[in-house]
Every structure is written in C-alpha cells, then in structure tokens.
Scaffold this motif. Structure first.
Motif, PDB file in Angstrom:
ATOM      1  N   GLY A   1       5.982  38.968  80.670  1.00 42.69           N
ATOM      2  CA  GLY A   1       5.717  39.235  81.775  1.00 42.69           C
ATOM      3  C   GLY A   1       3.637  40.468  81.225  1.00 42.69           C
ATOM      4  N   ARG A   2       4.206  42.026  81.824  1.00 38.00           N
ATOM      5  CA  ARG A   2       3.162  42.816  81.797  1.00 38.00           C
ATOM      6  C   ARG A   2       2.835  42.958  80.733  1.00 38.00           C
ATOM      7  NH1 ARG A   2       2.678  46.010  86.214  1.00 38.00           N
ATOM      8  NH2 ARG A   2       1.812  47.751  85.062  1.00 38.00           N
ATOM      9  N   ALA A   3       4.112  43.326  79.392  1.00 33.40           N
ATOM     10  CA  ALA A   3       4.291  43.601  78.305  1.00 33.40           C
ATOM     11  C   ALA A   3       3.084  43.465  77.874  1.00 33.40           C
ATOM     12  CB  ALA A   3       4.830  44.565  77.778  1.00 33.40           C
ATOM     13  N   GLY A   4       2.979  41.931  77.744  1.00 34.44           N
ATOM     14  CA  GLY A   4       2.958  40.790  76.776  1.00 34.44           C
ATOM     15  C   GLY A   4       1.102  40.603  76.913  1.00 34.44           C
ATOM     16  N   THR A   5       0.839  41.146  78.580  1.00 40.41           N
ATOM     17  CA  THR A   5      -0.222  40.920  79.096  1.00 40.41           C
ATOM     18  C   THR A   5      -0.801  41.698  78.449  1.00 40.41           C
ATOM     19  OG1 THR A   5       0.382  39.916  80.902  1.00 40.41           O
ATOM     20  CG2 THR A   5      -1.582  40.953  80.833  1.00 40.41           C
ATOM     21  N   VAL A   6      -0.603  43.649  78.306  1.00 41.97           N
ATOM     22  CA  VAL A   6      -1.749  44.458  77.208  1.00 41.97           C
ATOM     23  C   VAL A   6      -1.818  43.942  76.121  1.00 41.97           C
ATOM     24  CG1 VAL A   6      -1.258  46.542  76.669  1.00 41.97           C
ATOM     25  CG2 VAL A   6      -0.355  45.714  79.287  1.00 41.97           C
ATOM     26  N   CYS A   7      -0.343  43.270  75.576  1.00 41.03           N
ATOM     27  CA  CYS A   7      -1.440  42.672  74.184  1.00 41.03           C
ATOM     28  C   CYS A   7      -2.012  41.723  74.291  1.00 41.03           C
ATOM     29  CB  CYS A   7       0.434  42.337  73.313  1.00 41.03           C
ATOM     30  SG  CYS A   7       1.602  43.329  72.895  1.00 41.03           S
ATOM     31  N   LYS A   8      -2.031  40.937  74.289  1.00 35.21           N
ATOM     32  CA  LYS A   8      -3.017  39.330  74.835  1.00 35.21           C
ATOM     33  C   LYS A   8      -4.459  40.607  75.433  1.00 35.21           C
ATOM     34  CE  LYS A   8      -5.625  36.145  77.122  1.00 35.21           C
ATOM     35  NZ  LYS A   8      -5.907  36.062  77.744  1.00 35.21           N
ATOM     36  N   ILE A   9      -4.279  41.052  76.330  1.00 35.40           N
ATOM     37  CA  ILE A   9      -5.607  41.814  76.711  1.00 35.40           C
ATOM     38  C   ILE A   9      -6.360  43.010  74.889  1.00 35.40           C
ATOM     39  CG2 ILE A   9      -6.892  43.481  77.426  1.00 35.40           C
ATOM     40  CD1 ILE A   9      -5.141  43.248  79.780  1.00 35.40           C
ATOM     41  N   MET A  10      -5.724  44.048  74.516  1.00 33.47           N
ATOM     42  CA  MET A  10      -6.144  44.328  72.998  1.00 33.47           C
ATOM     43  C   MET A  10      -6.215  42.807  72.345  1.00 33.47           C
ATOM     44  SD  MET A  10      -6.124  47.265  71.907  1.00 33.47           S
ATOM     45  CE  MET A  10      -7.707  47.066  71.641  1.00 33.47           C
ATOM     46  N   MET A  11      -5.873  42.187  71.411  1.00 28.64           N
ATOM     47  CA  MET A  11      -6.291  40.865  70.599  1.00 28.64           C
ATOM     48  C   MET A  11      -7.663  40.809  70.879  1.00 28.64           C
ATOM     49  SD  MET A  11      -2.121  39.468  69.629  1.00 28.64           S
ATOM     50  CE  MET A  11      -0.727  40.080  69.998  1.00 28.64           C
ATOM     51  N   VAL A  12      -7.274  40.223  72.240  1.00 37.53           N
ATOM     52  CA  VAL A  12      -9.023  39.706  72.607  1.00 37.53           C
ATOM     53  C   VAL A  12      -9.769  40.743  72.830  1.00 37.53           C
ATOM     54  CG1 VAL A  12      -9.895  38.952  74.226  1.00 37.53           C
ATOM     55  CG2 VAL A  12      -7.829  38.316  73.923  1.00 37.53           C
ATOM     56  N   GLU A  13     -10.084  42.238  72.799  1.00 34.23           N
ATOM     57  CA  GLU A  13     -11.039  42.780  73.211  1.00 34.23           C
ATOM     58  C   GLU A  13     -11.024  43.949  71.756  1.00 34.23           C
ATOM     59  OE1 GLU A  13     -12.669  42.561  75.855  1.00 34.23           O
ATOM     60  OE2 GLU A  13     -11.813  42.405  77.233  1.00 34.23           O
ATOM     61  N   ALA A  14     -10.424  44.087  71.270  1.00 33.82           N
ATOM     62  CA  ALA A  14     -10.458  44.980  69.850  1.00 33.82           C
ATOM     63  C   ALA A  14     -11.550  44.267  68.904  1.00 33.82           C
ATOM     64  CB  ALA A  14      -8.792  44.472  68.805  1.00 33.82           C
ATOM     65  N   ARG A  15     -11.378  43.351  68.839  1.00 36.76           N
ATOM     66  CA  ARG A  15     -12.720  43.508  68.166  1.00 36.76           C
ATOM     67  C   ARG A  15     -14.329  44.735  69.027  1.00 36.76           C
ATOM     68  NH1 ARG A  15     -14.927  41.402  63.202  1.00 36.76           N
ATOM     69  NH2 ARG A  15     -12.932  39.860  63.218  1.00 36.76           N
ATOM     70  N   ASN A  16     -14.096  44.809  70.213  1.00 40.47           N
ATOM     71  CA  ASN A  16     -15.949  45.482  70.986  1.00 40.47           C
ATOM     72  C   ASN A  16     -15.447  46.633  71.107  1.00 40.47           C
ATOM     73  OD1 ASN A  16     -16.765  42.989  70.896  1.00 40.47           O
ATOM     74  ND2 ASN A  16     -16.010  41.730  72.607  1.00 40.47           N
ATOM     75  N   PHE A  17     -14.293  47.185  70.567  1.00 48.34           N
ATOM     76  CA  PHE A  17     -13.823  48.577  71.601  1.00 48.34           C
ATOM     77  C   PHE A  17     -13.034  49.387  70.342  1.00 48.34           C
ATOM     78  CE2 PHE A  17     -14.653  46.219  75.076  1.00 48.34           C
ATOM     79  CZ  PHE A  17     -15.054  46.859  76.133  1.00 48.34           C
ATOM     80  N   PRO A  18     -13.764  49.498  68.946  1.00 54.12           N
ATOM     81  CA  PRO A  18     -12.483  49.673  68.244  1.00 54.12           C
ATOM     82  C   PRO A  18     -12.202  51.278  67.913  1.00 54.12           C
ATOM     83  CG  PRO A  18     -14.896  50.469  67.833  1.00 54.12           C
ATOM     84  CD  PRO A  18     -15.065  49.892  68.946  1.00 54.12           C
ATOM     85  N   GLU A  19     -12.511  52.385  68.631  1.00 56.52           N
ATOM     86  CA  GLU A  19     -11.236  53.187  68.912  1.00 56.52           C
ATOM     87  C   GLU A  19     -10.205  52.816  69.751  1.00 56.52           C
ATOM     88  OE1 GLU A  19      -9.388  56.247  70.537  1.00 56.52           O
ATOM     89  OE2 GLU A  19     -10.529  54.920  71.965  1.00 56.52           O
ATOM     90  N   LEU A  20     -10.820  51.898  71.071  1.00 51.19           N
ATOM     91  CA  LEU A  20      -9.299  51.017  71.267  1.00 51.19           C
ATOM     92  C   LEU A  20      -7.997  50.647  70.254  1.00 51.19           C
ATOM     93  CD1 LEU A  20     -10.177  50.063  75.003  1.00 51.19           C
ATOM     94  CD2 LEU A  20      -8.756  52.273  74.615  1.00 51.19           C
ATOM     95  N   ALA A  21      -8.609  50.033  69.106  1.00 49.23           N
ATOM     96  CA  ALA A  21      -8.209  49.541  68.508  1.00 49.23           C
ATOM     97  C   ALA A  21      -7.071  50.061  67.418  1.00 49.23           C
ATOM     98  CB  ALA A  21      -9.332  48.336  67.458  1.00 49.23           C
ATOM     99  N   ARG A  22      -8.402  51.294  67.181  1.00 48.10           N
ATOM    100  CA  ARG A  22      -6.984  52.344  66.003  1.00 48.10           C
ATOM    101  C   ARG A  22      -5.926  52.802  66.836  1.00 48.10           C
ATOM    102  NH1 ARG A  22     -13.242  53.581  64.112  1.00 48.10           N
ATOM    103  NH2 ARG A  22     -12.746  54.783  66.214  1.00 48.10           N
ATOM    104  N   PHE A  23      -6.443  52.992  68.194  1.00 50.37           N
ATOM    105  CA  PHE A  23      -5.433  53.636  69.386  1.00 50.37           C
ATOM    106  C   PHE A  23      -4.132  52.832  69.158  1.00 50.37           C
ATOM    107  CE2 PHE A  23      -3.129  53.374  73.122  1.00 50.37           C
ATOM    108  CZ  PHE A  23      -2.368  54.694  73.207  1.00 50.37           C
ATOM    109  N   TYR A  24      -4.174  51.403  69.291  1.00 52.10           N
ATOM    110  CA  TYR A  24      -3.475  49.956  69.282  1.00 52.10           C
ATOM    111  C   TYR A  24      -2.898  50.302  67.847  1.00 52.10           C
ATOM    112  CZ  TYR A  24      -1.227  46.000  70.791  1.00 52.10           C
ATOM    113  OH  TYR A  24      -0.107  45.167  71.573  1.00 52.10           O
ATOM    114  N   VAL A  25      -3.205  50.163  67.525  1.00 45.66           N
ATOM    115  CA  VAL A  25      -2.517  50.740  65.136  1.00 45.66           C
ATOM    116  C   VAL A  25      -1.974  51.569  65.352  1.00 45.66           C
ATOM    117  CG1 VAL A  25      -3.754  50.630  62.795  1.00 45.66           C
ATOM    118  CG2 VAL A  25      -4.267  48.886  64.903  1.00 45.66           C
ATOM    119  N   ASP A  26      -1.895  52.566  65.351  1.00 46.54           N
ATOM    120  CA  ASP A  26      -1.076  54.051  65.289  1.00 46.54           C
ATOM    121  C   ASP A  26      -0.160  54.184  66.592  1.00 46.54           C
ATOM    122  OD1 ASP A  26      -2.666  54.692  64.157  1.00 46.54           O
ATOM    123  OD2 ASP A  26      -4.892  56.227  65.208  1.00 46.54           O
TER     124      ASP A  26
END
Length: 213
Positions: free
Chosen positions: A105-130
């Motif tokens: 479902g959609r929650a897994g889609t959000v995880c996948k998007i973050m894994m793919v895009e995290a390196r290019n968006f460090p601020e969002l990556a930090r947010f996701y980690v926290d």
C-alpha cells in the motif's frame, strides 16, 4: 446544530486530496521531478491553495511521512508497551502487522520514494531518520531488550539484531514497490510466508537454550 456545507466538506478534505495527488505524482515521476504546480493541478486547485496547506514540497512530503508511517510506529510502540507475557510471539505478531500496515500500500510507497531520493535531499533524509528509522529501531530494540532481560532471549548484540530483523522487511518492500506483480523475489511464496520463515529462523537464534544436563 450548524449544517456542514459541501464547500466546507471540500475544504476539510483538501489536505488529503493534496497528499493523494502528490503521492501519485511522486510514484509516476519521482520526488525531484515533480513540480508543486503539477500537484495542485492534479488535486484540482490553484498553486496558492497548495501553499496555504503545505508551504513547500518538502513540507508536503513530511506530512505524507507522518500520516503513513509515524502514526503506525507510535501505535505499535504503545501496543507493545501494554503487552504482558512472552516477547517472541509478540515480536512475530508485530512484524506481520507492520507488513500489513506499511509493507503493502501507500505507506510502503512512501518508504521506497525516500530510499530512492534520500541522497539528493539531505534535509528530508535527516527528517526521515528522526521520524521513522530511529523510532522503528528503538521500538524493535526495546522488544529484544525485554526478551533478554526476561531470560527468554540470549544476550545477543542488540544493534546488529535489530538490523537483522528490519532488513528483510525493507528488501520485500523495495521489491514490492519496484517490480510488483511483474517479478517475485521469492517465487510463489507470499511475503507473509517469507516473513514467518524469517522470524522462525531468527527466533531460534534468539531464544535462550536450556542448560545441558
């Protein structure tokens, strides 16, 4: 009692409509390639309306993470905190529940998007980690610690064990939202069966063995 007008109902539903439109576009084009005006157009509103609810595309994605992931982590942690009894069946139950809520479902889609895009968006990556990674690791780590303290589990290395429990879930999630029905990472075996097998193998490694006579 004041009646709710159709206009008010639409206004109340608008944040969810914007999140739905954004998620659909992130899946189709990726986070980086999606423009705010495209999200507004998909939701049927002006760009100014989008900014009224979400000041930036980053804030919209953060709201998506909180709605689809953070809430499930908090619910699972609260449920586990109230549990009395053996930890092994609870751990297995929680892993299956997590897959049902987040893996598909959609929650897994959000995880996948973050894994793919995290390196290019460090601020969002930090947010996701926290917001997601650390709370998830703390939650699983707490369960393993309780099992060790109760004498149910061996004194295993905690951090490594937490990663071993989470890693197969991430693999399944990425596969589910990258290939879907086009290819299966485990043949005809369902994800639920694979998770049960993983937990059986890991739990036998975790469980404290009675002393030899």
């Amino acid at each position: 009692m004041t009646a709710v007008t159709p206009r008010q109902r639409r206004k109340d539903a608008r944040p969810q409509e914007l999140l739905d439109a954004a998620l659909a576009l992130f899946v189709e084009k990726g986070f980086a390639a999606t423009r705010s005006e495209e999200i507004a157009a998909r939701a049927g509103v002006a760009k100014g309306t989008l900014y009224r609810y979400y000041p930036s595309k980053d804030e919209l994605f953060k709201a998506m993470v909180r709605e689809n992931l953070s809430v499930h982590i908090a619910e699972s942690a609260a449920q586990a905190a109230q549990h009395q009894g053996a930890i092994a069946p609870l751990l297995q139950q929680m892993m299956r529940a997590w897959w049902a809520k987040v893996g598909v479902g959609r929650a897994g889609t959000v995880c996948k998007i973050m894994m793919v895009e995290a390196r290019n968006f460090p601020e969002l990556a930090r947010f996701y980690v926290d917001e997601v990674i650390r709370p998830s690791q703390a939650f699983i780590g707490e369960l393993v610690t309780r099992g060790i303290q109760a004498g149910e589990f061996r004194a295993v290395p905690l951090e490594a064990t937490v990663h071993l429990l989470i890693a197969p879930m991430l693999h399944l999630m990425l596969h589910e939202h990258s290939f879907g029905e086009h290819a299966s990472c485990c043949g005809s075996t369902s994800a639920e069966t694979l998770l049960d097998a993983q937990m059986a193998v890991l739990l036998h490694g975790l469980l404290a063995m009675p002393p030899r006579t």
